[in-house]
Structure formats: C-alpha cells, structure tokens
Design a protein around this motif. Structure first.
Motif, mmCIF file in Angstrom:
data_model
loop_
_atom_site.group_PDB
_atom_site.id
_atom_site.type_symbol
_atom_site.label_atom_id
_atom_site.label_comp_id
_atom_site.label_asym_id
_atom_site.label_seq_id
_atom_site.Cartn_x
_atom_site.Cartn_y
_atom_site.Cartn_z
ATOM 1 N N THR A 144 0.863 -1.185 0.000
ATOM 2 C CA THR A 144 0.000 0.000 0.000
ATOM 3 C C THR A 144 0.897 1.232 0.000
ATOM 4 O OG1 THR A 144 -0.122 -0.014 2.426
ATOM 5 C CG2 THR A 144 -1.860 -1.186 1.243
ATOM 6 N N THR A 145 0.294 2.362 0.240
ATOM 7 C CA THR A 145 1.043 3.621 0.263
ATOM 8 C C THR A 145 0.776 4.348 1.575
ATOM 9 O OG1 THR A 145 0.807 3.776 -2.140
ATOM 10 C CG2 THR A 145 1.434 5.778 -0.989
ATOM 11 N N GLN A 146 1.829 4.888 2.176
ATOM 12 C CA GLN A 146 1.692 5.707 3.373
ATOM 13 C C GLN A 146 1.067 7.051 2.992
ATOM 14 O OE1 GLN A 146 5.365 5.785 5.818
ATOM 15 N NE2 GLN A 146 6.135 4.241 4.361
ATOM 16 N N SER A 147 0.621 7.794 3.972
ATOM 17 C CA SER A 147 -0.017 9.089 3.721
ATOM 18 C C SER A 147 0.932 10.068 3.026
ATOM 19 C CB SER A 147 -0.538 9.693 5.021
ATOM 20 O OG SER A 147 0.525 9.889 5.936
ATOM 21 N N ASN A 148 2.253 9.881 3.186
ATOM 22 C CA ASN A 148 3.212 10.774 2.531
ATOM 23 C C ASN A 148 3.594 10.305 1.129
ATOM 24 O OD1 ASN A 148 4.869 8.598 3.009
ATOM 25 N ND2 ASN A 148 6.368 9.728 4.240
ATOM 26 N N GLY A 149 2.981 9.210 0.664
ATOM 27 C CA GLY A 149 3.252 8.699 -0.675
ATOM 28 C C GLY A 149 4.306 7.603 -0.737
ATOM 29 N N ASP A 150 4.988 7.335 0.369
ATOM 30 C CA ASP A 150 6.004 6.277 0.396
ATOM 31 C C ASP A 150 5.333 4.912 0.491
ATOM 32 O OD1 ASP A 150 7.905 8.271 0.334
ATOM 33 O OD2 ASP A 150 8.394 8.143 2.466
ATOM 34 N N PRO A 151 5.983 3.877 -0.034
ATOM 35 C CA PRO A 151 5.408 2.530 0.029
ATOM 36 C C PRO A 151 5.306 2.012 1.456
ATOM 37 C CG PRO A 151 7.254 2.631 -1.522
ATOM 38 C CD PRO A 151 7.249 3.909 -0.763
ATOM 39 N N GLN A 152 4.415 1.054 1.642
ATOM 40 C CA GLN A 152 4.231 0.378 2.926
ATOM 41 C C GLN A 152 3.733 -1.030 2.642
ATOM 42 O OE1 GLN A 152 1.662 2.324 5.823
ATOM 43 N NE2 GLN A 152 0.884 0.332 6.493
ATOM 44 N N ILE A 153 4.208 -1.973 3.402
ATOM 45 C CA ILE A 153 3.704 -3.343 3.322
ATOM 46 C C ILE A 153 2.981 -3.646 4.619
ATOM 47 C CG2 ILE A 153 4.369 -5.790 3.284
ATOM 48 C CD1 ILE A 153 6.725 -4.982 1.453
ATOM 49 N N THR A 154 1.790 -4.215 4.499
ATOM 50 C CA THR A 154 1.073 -4.740 5.659
ATOM 51 C C THR A 154 0.999 -6.241 5.467
ATOM 52 O OG1 THR A 154 -0.211 -2.721 5.964
ATOM 53 C CG2 THR A 154 -1.097 -4.730 6.945
ATOM 54 N N GLY A 155 1.501 -6.966 6.459
ATOM 55 C CA GLY A 155 1.549 -8.411 6.342
ATOM 56 C C GLY A 155 1.088 -9.100 7.600
ATOM 57 N N LYS A 156 1.052 -10.434 7.519
ATOM 58 C CA LYS A 156 0.689 -11.256 8.679
ATOM 59 C C LYS A 156 1.684 -12.392 8.779
ATOM 60 C CE LYS A 156 -4.161 -10.474 9.293
ATOM 61 N NZ LYS A 156 -5.354 -11.047 9.853
ATOM 62 N N ILE A 157 2.148 -12.609 10.004
ATOM 63 C CA ILE A 157 2.978 -13.763 10.330
ATOM 64 C C ILE A 157 2.267 -14.483 11.467
ATOM 65 C CG2 ILE A 157 5.167 -14.517 11.318
ATOM 66 C CD1 ILE A 157 6.501 -12.157 9.885
ATOM 67 N N GLU A 158 1.914 -15.744 11.237
ATOM 68 C CA GLU A 158 1.185 -16.533 12.233
ATOM 69 C C GLU A 158 -0.042 -15.793 12.753
ATOM 70 O OE1 GLU A 158 3.743 -18.146 15.278
ATOM 71 O OE2 GLU A 158 5.307 -18.609 13.823
ATOM 72 N N GLY A 159 -0.750 -15.125 11.843
ATOM 73 C CA GLY A 159 -1.972 -14.413 12.200
ATOM 74 C C GLY A 159 -1.765 -13.067 12.866
ATOM 75 N N ILE A 160 -0.523 -12.636 13.021
ATOM 76 C CA ILE A 160 -0.217 -11.361 13.679
ATOM 77 C C ILE A 160 0.113 -10.330 12.607
ATOM 78 C CG2 ILE A 160 1.321 -10.173 15.280
ATOM 79 C CD1 ILE A 160 1.777 -12.933 16.633
ATOM 80 N N THR A 161 -0.622 -9.218 12.607
ATOM 81 C CA THR A 161 -0.445 -8.169 11.600
ATOM 82 C C THR A 161 0.729 -7.254 11.965
ATOM 83 O OG1 THR A 161 -2.812 -8.205 11.110
ATOM 84 C CG2 THR A 161 -1.584 -6.246 10.413
ATOM 85 N N TYR A 162 1.537 -6.958 10.967
ATOM 86 C CA TYR A 162 2.675 -6.056 11.125
ATOM 87 C C TYR A 162 2.748 -5.126 9.916
ATOM 88 C CZ TYR A 162 5.042 -8.839 7.597
ATOM 89 O OH TYR A 162 5.367 -9.454 6.420
ATOM 90 N N GLN A 163 3.570 -4.118 10.006
ATOM 91 C CA GLN A 163 3.792 -3.198 8.894
ATOM 92 C C GLN A 163 5.291 -3.089 8.605
ATOM 93 O OE1 GLN A 163 1.591 -2.086 11.473
ATOM 94 N NE2 GLN A 163 -0.051 -2.827 10.178
ATOM 95 N N ILE A 164 5.602 -2.799 7.354
ATOM 96 C CA ILE A 164 6.956 -2.432 6.956
ATOM 97 C C ILE A 164 6.835 -1.067 6.291
ATOM 98 C CG2 ILE A 164 8.951 -2.929 5.512
ATOM 99 C CD1 ILE A 164 8.136 -5.887 5.663
ATOM 100 N N TYR A 165 7.486 -0.089 6.892
ATOM 101 C CA TYR A 165 7.482 1.262 6.358
ATOM 102 C C TYR A 165 8.775 1.486 5.571
ATOM 103 C CZ TYR A 165 3.724 1.875 9.708
ATOM 104 O OH TYR A 165 2.547 1.736 10.405
ATOM 105 N N PHE A 166 8.631 1.931 4.340
ATOM 106 C CA PHE A 166 9.787 2.310 3.534
ATOM 107 C C PHE A 166 10.157 3.723 3.964
ATOM 108 C CE2 PHE A 166 8.046 -1.229 1.414
ATOM 109 C CZ PHE A 166 8.951 -1.720 0.495
ATOM 110 N N ARG A 167 11.411 3.936 4.324
ATOM 111 C CA ARG A 167 11.852 5.203 4.896
ATOM 112 C C ARG A 167 12.914 5.877 4.028
ATOM 113 N NH1 ARG A 167 7.817 6.205 8.208
ATOM 114 N NH2 ARG A 167 7.759 4.923 10.061
ATOM 115 N N ASN A 168 13.037 7.184 4.232
ATOM 116 C CA ASN A 168 14.026 8.002 3.517
ATOM 117 C C ASN A 168 13.921 7.806 2.010
ATOM 118 O OD1 ASN A 168 15.210 9.127 5.905
ATOM 119 N ND2 ASN A 168 16.113 7.127 6.267
#
Length: 155
Positions: free
Chosen positions: A47-71
């Motif tokens: 997906t995309t963060q509010s500032n336009g940078d990419p973001q991944i939302t995923g699940k590991i063993e049913g637990i939701t996490y995010q990966i924010y692309f920075r700089n």
C-alpha cells in the motif's frame, strides 16, 4: 609454467567477478521483490503511506505487522525499511519491555503513547542486499514477531 599459473589465476578472478556481478542486488526501489519476500512468511499487501512512500502490511502466524519504507525520494528509491509491530490494548510493564531489550538482539521494544507494546527492526538498503540476505532478515523478523507476542502475553 608461469603462463599456465597466470592463465588459471586470471580465469578464477574473472569467474569470481562474473559471479559477484550476477548476484541481484535489492534496494528500496525494488518494492515487488521486497513484497515477494514478505509473502514468503505469510499474507502481505503493498500500500502507500499518507506521505506517498510505500508500505507493506503483512501477517505472520496471524499477527499483523507493517513495513514502512523510509528516507524515500518522491515515494520511491527508499534507503531503508522499518519493520513495525504494535499490539493494541496489550500494556506491558516497563520491566517487561526492558527485559526484552536487555535479552534480545536485532530489535527494540517500547511502550507507545497509549501504553501499548511495540517492537521494531530496521534494514539498511542504501547499498542494496542480496535476495538471500533479505530473506534472512524476514526470517529474523518472523522470529521477533513470534517471540515478542509471547513475551508480552499476546499468545
């Protein structure tokens, strides 16, 4: 004899150079490759963060996490990744968080402004990484997610 030795040394040097060049380097611009690595550990969407940078939302063993692309530059060519997991309504003590930070490596835990348990991990992509190294970092993140969930009482 010297000519044969020189030829063999040159051939080995050329083979090593070509092998190094053949290895794909993944940078913060390679969102599809990073998303595919995330999908190796469970469901994940780009997906995309509010500032336009990419973001991944995923699940590991049913637990939701995010990966924010920075700089990032104009929403792409990002320099690093920030792996993030926050548990809403799990409010550990400071001692529990300090225990995590004292005994675990490669991640950092904290209590956010709402007193919820959070853990993060960063990956520098400025010079790029191999696909194998990226996968190893996702494996490490999967371990952090499972262990942190247990540590703060989610599981």
């Amino acid at each position: 004899m010297k000519l044969n030795t020189l030829f063999v040394a040159g051939a080995v040097s050329l083979a090593l150079t070509l092998s190094a060049q053949a290895q794909t380097v993944i940078t913060g611009a390679d969102t599809d490759e990073i998303l595919n690595a995330a999908r190796g550990y469970g469901a994940a969407n780009l997906t995309t963060q509010s500032n336009g940078d990419p973001q991944i939302t995923g699940k590991i063993e049913g637990i939701t996490y995010q990966i924010y692309f920075r700089n990032c530059t104009d929403g792409k060519d990002c320099e690093d990744l920030n792996f993030y997991l926050g548990f809403l309504d799990i409010k550990p003590t400071l001692e529990v968080i300090n225990d995590w930070n004292f005994n675990k490596r490669f991640s950092r835990a904290y209590i956010d402004g709402d007193k919820d348990a959070c853990v993060e991990m960063d990956l520098d992509l400025v010079k790029g990484v191999s696909a194998e190294y990226l996968d190893s970092q996702f494996g490490l993140w999967a371990m952090v997610v499972g262990q942190f969930a247990e540590h703060v009482g989610y599981k």
